[in-house]
Scaffold this motif. Structure first.
Motif, PDB file in Angstrom:
ATOM      1  N   PRO A 138       0.639  -7.324  -0.554  1.00  0.00           N
ATOM      2  CA  PRO A 138       0.653  -6.293   0.776  1.00  0.00           C
ATOM      3  C   PRO A 138       1.044  -4.778   0.321  1.00  0.00           C
ATOM      4  O   PRO A 138       0.572  -4.108   0.986  1.00  0.00           O
ATOM      5  CB  PRO A 138       2.122  -6.988   1.569  1.00  0.00           C
ATOM      6  N   ALA A 139       1.666  -4.613  -0.954  1.00  0.00           N
ATOM      7  CA  ALA A 139       1.834  -3.144  -1.201  1.00  0.00           C
ATOM      8  C   ALA A 139       0.455  -2.524  -1.622  1.00  0.00           C
ATOM      9  O   ALA A 139      -0.008  -1.613  -1.048  1.00  0.00           O
ATOM     10  CB  ALA A 139       2.496  -3.023  -2.645  1.00  0.00           C
ATOM     11  N   ALA A 175      -1.384  -2.089   1.890  1.00  0.00           N
ATOM     12  CA  ALA A 175      -0.987  -0.999   2.436  1.00  0.00           C
ATOM     13  C   ALA A 175      -1.561   0.290   1.906  1.00  0.00           C
ATOM     14  O   ALA A 175      -1.709   1.288   2.784  1.00  0.00           O
ATOM     15  CB  ALA A 175       0.618  -0.930   2.525  1.00  0.00           C
ATOM     16  N   TYR A 224      -4.607   1.729   3.489  1.00  0.00           N
ATOM     17  CA  TYR A 224      -4.589   2.850   4.593  1.00  0.00           C
ATOM     18  C   TYR A 224      -3.790   4.104   4.289  1.00  0.00           C
ATOM     19  O   TYR A 224      -2.667   3.836   4.599  1.00  0.00           O
ATOM     20  CB  TYR A 224      -4.036   1.882   5.762  1.00  0.00           C
ATOM     21  N   ARG A 262      -1.428   6.832   4.564  1.00  0.00           N
ATOM     22  CA  ARG A 262      -0.507   7.206   5.387  1.00  0.00           C
ATOM     23  C   ARG A 262       0.765   7.275   4.558  1.00  0.00           C
ATOM     24  O   ARG A 262       1.286   6.575   3.731  1.00  0.00           O
ATOM     25  CB  ARG A 262      -0.103   6.344   6.540  1.00  0.00           C
ATOM     26  N   LEU A 300       3.652   4.977   5.004  1.00  0.00           N
ATOM     27  CA  LEU A 300       3.272   3.647   4.465  1.00  0.00           C
ATOM     28  C   LEU A 300       3.019   3.729   3.176  1.00  0.00           C
ATOM     29  O   LEU A 300       3.376   2.534   2.147  1.00  0.00           O
ATOM     30  CB  LEU A 300       1.795   3.306   5.168  1.00  0.00           C
ATOM     31  N   ALA A 345       4.970   1.094   0.476  1.00  0.00           N
ATOM     32  CA  ALA A 345       3.972   0.219  -0.617  1.00  0.00           C
ATOM     33  C   ALA A 345       4.578   0.335  -1.923  1.00  0.00           C
ATOM     34  O   ALA A 345       4.646  -0.558  -2.696  1.00  0.00           O
ATOM     35  CB  ALA A 345       2.644   0.702  -0.326  1.00  0.00           C
ATOM     36  N   ARG A 403     -10.592   2.389  -1.141  1.00  0.00           N
ATOM     37  CA  ARG A 403      -9.638   1.644  -0.081  1.00  0.00           C
ATOM     38  C   ARG A 403     -10.220   0.089  -0.258  1.00  0.00           C
ATOM     39  O   ARG A 403      -9.388  -0.787  -0.031  1.00  0.00           O
ATOM     40  CB  ARG A 403     -10.011   2.250   1.254  1.00  0.00           C
TER      41      ARG A 403
END
Length: 435
Positions: free
Chosen positions: A291-292, A295, A298, A300, A303, A307, A367
Motif C-alpha cells: 500500500p505504501a 499510495a 498518486y 500528494r 499521502l 506512505a 506511477r
C-alpha cells in the motif's frame, strides 16, 4: 527490548554494534560522494555502490569460513580487518586514485557479509531463544536511527574537512567494536569441522534453506518482493520531480520521514514476532510495502508522508522477522552459512531490481511502476502470510524433527521425543529426567 538490554553480555555486543553501525552509516554514502567529487561522473559514483554489493557472490564461501571458528574472536578479527582495509583511503589524492576507493569498497562489502554471518551466530550464542526477537529489534532500531543522521553526517564531514577525517572516524568505530566484543566471556566451544569436502560444505547453508519449509517460503516470498522493491530507489526521484514538482534535494526530507517509520518499526518488531511468529512478521513487513507503493502512485504530499512512514515501518519488521527465523530454525553449526546464503539469495534480486528500476523509469510512467511494485509486494506478502503457521508464535520449532541425514557441520545424534514447553523448548522435567 529492555529485558534483553539488561543482560550484561548483550549490552557489550549492543555497544559494539552501535560503534560498528555508526562507522558504516557515515562511510557508504560518503564514498560515492568522494568518487563524484574526484571524477564529476554520476555513473562512476553509482559504481561505488555496485562495488560494495558485488562481493555478495562470495557470501556462501564466507559463511563456510565463519562456521569454522568461534564467534567472539572471529567477530573481533573481522572488525579489526574492516578497520585495516580502510587505511589505503588515506592515500587517495586525485582522479587517478579512484581505483583505490573501488577496491576498498569491494573489500568492505566482503567484510560486511562476514560480520553479518558471524553476528547471527553470536546473538544466538548469547541470547536465550525467547529473547532473540528483542535482540534483533534493538539492533534494527539503532540501525534505522543511524540512517537518519549517519549518511548526511558522513557527507557533511567529507565536504567540510575531507576524506581523511571520515576514514579516521570510521576506523575508530570498527576498532571500538573489536575492543568491546573482546570483553565478552570466552565460553564458546570449538565448532565441529564443517565437512571435509569444502565445495559440499559451502553449499550446506543453501541446501538447508531449501529443505526447511519455513525458510524456503521466506526466501521465495521475500525474493519475489525484492525483484521490484529496488525500483523505488529511482522512482522516488521521479515522484519528487514530476509528481510533487520539487527540487531533488527534497528526497532527503522523505528519506528522513522513512527513517522515523523505521524507528517505530524497530521498537515494535519484537512484540510483532511474539504475536505473529517469524513468518507472520516477515509477511507484515513485505505487505506494508504494497500500500505504501500504491499510495506513491498518486502524488500528494500528505499521502506521500503516510506512505514513506509505512514503508519505513516495513523494513525493520522484514529484517527482524527474517533474522529471527534464520537464527531459530538453523543448526548452530550451520548458522554462518545459512545467514550468508540467505543474504546472497535476497541481495541478488535487489541488485537487479535497482538497476532495472533505473532503466525502466526512463521508459514508463513512474506511477505505473509504483503500482506494479505495490501489486507484486502485496502478492508476496500474502504468500508469506499463508505460510505463517509454519512458525507459530514462540521460540522456535514446536514439532519433533524427523530422522534425517545430518547436514555438513552437524554431529549425528538420535532423535528423542521429549515434551516441549510453550516456547518449543524441552521442558524442565524432561531435562531433569535426561540428567
Amino acid at each position: 527490548m529492555r529485558t534483553v538490554l539488561r543482560r550484561p553480555d548483550f549490552r557489550l555486543l549492543f555497544a559494539a554494534m552501535v560503534a560498528s553501525m555508526a562507522a558504516e552509516s557515515i562511510l557508504l554514502l560518503a564514498l560515492a560522494v568522494w568518487v563524484k567529487d574526484l571524477t564529476g561522473s554520476d555513473s562512476m559514483a553509482g559504481a561505488t555502490v555496485f562495488a560494495v554489493i558485488a562481493p555478495m557472490a562470495f557470501a556462501p564461501l564466507m559463511g563456510w569460513v565463519v562456521d569454522r571458528y568461534r564467534r567472539r574472536p572471529f567477530f573481533t578479527a573481522a572488525n579489526l580487518a574492516a578497520a585495516a582495509l580502510l587505511g589505503p583511503l588515506l592515500t587517495v589524492r586525485d582522479r587517478s586514485d579512484v581505483w583505490i576507493i573501488y577496491l576498498v569498497a569491494a573489500l568492505y562489502g566482503l567484510s560486511s557479509i562476514t560480520v553479518a554471518a558471524v553476528l547471527n551466530g553470536l546473538i544466538r550464542h548469547l541470547v536465550p531463544a525467547d529473547l532473540l526477537a528483542d535482540a534483533n529489534g534493538a539492533l534494527q532500531t539503532v540501525r534505522q536511527g543511524l540512517r537518519l543522521v549517519g549518511p548526511l553526517a558522513g557527507a557533511g564531514i567529507y565536504a567540510a574537512v575531507g576524506g581523511w577525517l571520515l576514514v579516521t572516524l570510521a576506523m575508530g568505530g570498527f576498532l571500538a567494536a573489536a575492543a568491546v566484543v573482546g570483553l565478552l566471556p570466552a565460553d564458546e566451544s570449538t565448532p565441529p569441522e564443517p565437512g571435509r569436502r569444502w565445495p559440499a560444505g559451502v553449499g550446506a547453508g543453501l541446501r538447508h534453506l531449501v529443505r526447511e519449509a519455513a525458510l524456503r517460503r521466506a526466501l521465495v516470498g521475500y525474493g519475489l518482493g525484492s525483484l521490484v522493491m529496488g525500483f523505488t530507489e529511482s522512482l522516488i526521484f521521479a515522484y519528487v520531480d514530476l509528481g510533487l514538482h520539487r527540487d531533488a534535494a527534497f528526497v532527503g526530507v522523505l528519506v528522513m520521514v522513512q527513517g522515523i517509520g523505521g524507528l517505530i518499526g524497530g521498537v515494535l518488531s519484537a512484540a510483532v514476532v511474539r504475536r505473529l511468529g517469524e513468518l507472520g512478521t516477515l509477511a507484515a513487513g513485505v505487505t506494508f510495502f504494497g500500500p505504501a507503493a500504491l499510495a506513491l502512485a498518486y502524488p500528494r504530499l500528505w499521502l506521500g508522508v503516510v506512505a514513506l512512514l509505512l514503508a519505513g515501518v516495513s523494513l525493520p519488521l522484514t529484517m527482524v522477522g527474517l533474522h529471527t527465523l534464520v537464527q531459530r530454525w538453523s543448526p548452530p553449526a550451520l548458522l554462518g552459512r545459512v545467514t550468508a546464503a540467505s543474504k546472497a539469495v535476497i541481495s541478488g534480486p535487489q541488485a537487479v531490481s535497482i538497476g532495472a528500476g533505473a532503466l525502466l523509469v526512463g521508459v514508463f510512467d513512474y506511477r505505473l511502476l509504483f503500482a506494479l511494485v505495490g501489486v507484486v509486494t502485496t502478492a508476496a506478502g500474502l504468500y508469506l502470510w499463508r505460510g505463517r503457521g509454519l512458525t507459530p508464535p514462540g521460540a522456535g520449532p514446536t514439532r519433533v524433527p524427523r530422522p534425517r541425514r545430518p547436514l555438513d557441520g552437524e554431529r549425528p545424534h538420535p532423535v528423542r521425543v521429549r515434551p516441549l514447553d510453550r516456547f518449543g523448548q524441552v521442558s524442565r522435567g524432561a531435562r531433569r529426567g535426561a540428567a
